[in-house]
Design an enzyme around this catalytic site. Sequence first.
Site, short mmCIF file in Angstrom:
data_model
loop_
_atom_site.label_atom_id
_atom_site.label_comp_id
_atom_site.label_asym_id
_atom_site.label_seq_id
_atom_site.Cartn_x
_atom_site.Cartn_y
_atom_site.Cartn_z
N HIS A 1 0.72 -1.16 0.04
CA HIS A 1 0.22 -0.01 0.16
C HIS A 1 0.76 1.12 0.00
O HIS A 1 0.45 2.24 -0.74
CB HIS A 1 -0.65 0.17 1.22
N LYS B 1 -16.25 -7.83 10.04
CA LYS B 1 -16.96 -7.46 11.40
C LYS B 1 -16.16 -7.30 12.46
O LYS B 1 -16.26 -6.67 13.38
CB LYS B 1 -17.70 -8.77 11.47
N ARG C 1 -1.35 -6.31 -8.19
CA ARG C 1 -0.46 -6.97 -7.99
C ARG C 1 -0.37 -8.03 -8.89
O ARG C 1 1.05 -8.15 -9.27
CB ARG C 1 -0.37 -7.77 -6.47
N SER D 1 -2.90 -7.95 3.00
CA SER D 1 -3.12 -7.81 4.44
C SER D 1 -3.69 -8.97 5.14
O SER D 1 -3.11 -9.28 6.36
CB SER D 1 -4.36 -6.67 4.60
#
Length: 168
Positions: A18, A42, A91, A129
């Site tokens: 990022h 969530k 990517r 991530s």
Amino acid sequence: MPTLAVYPGSFDPLTNGHVDIIMRGARLFDRIVIAILVNAEKSPLFSMDERVEIARAVFKDLPNVEVDTFDGLLVDYVERRHAQVIVRGLRAVSDFEFEFQMALMNRRLNGKIETVFMMPAEQYTYISSRLIKEVFSLGGRVHGLVPDMVEERLQAKVGASGEDPRKK
Ligand code: PNS
């Protein structure tokens, strides 16, 4: 007219992939806004406040990089900000299908906004991530793949009682 770009995402957590895209965007556009989606997951590992704090700290020396949060449709946020461009990182070919769908849906929703795809440096092409969280949770080293502050926060979560990302 100055070009304002929005770089949306979950950033849970911010990775060096990022960071690479944001630095490239900051060179290309007059201003780039890191727009963190509220409630993407969530139970995110990093709270919204932490994600904002980390991104602000990492880019504190780049005056044309801004950190903000958004909720609802991305195109509505982009329009509200009077931005012209959505930046997304590509990517590998595997990213393409979903990104292509999103870009075309966003274009259908608002034809004035362009999506611009940028490639990170090749050493970051395999980072996500999700993978960072998985590798860290299994005891693997993530040094060099995330900003130092993210690594420190991951370590701190292990140290903090009752909040062990290795259990998430
Ligand atoms: O980091 P991510 O999870 O790949 O980011 C995905 C994100 C936040 C860009 C996407 O989920 C999004 O734009 N969400 C906002 C809701 C929306 O506009 N959905 C329609 C997109 S076509």
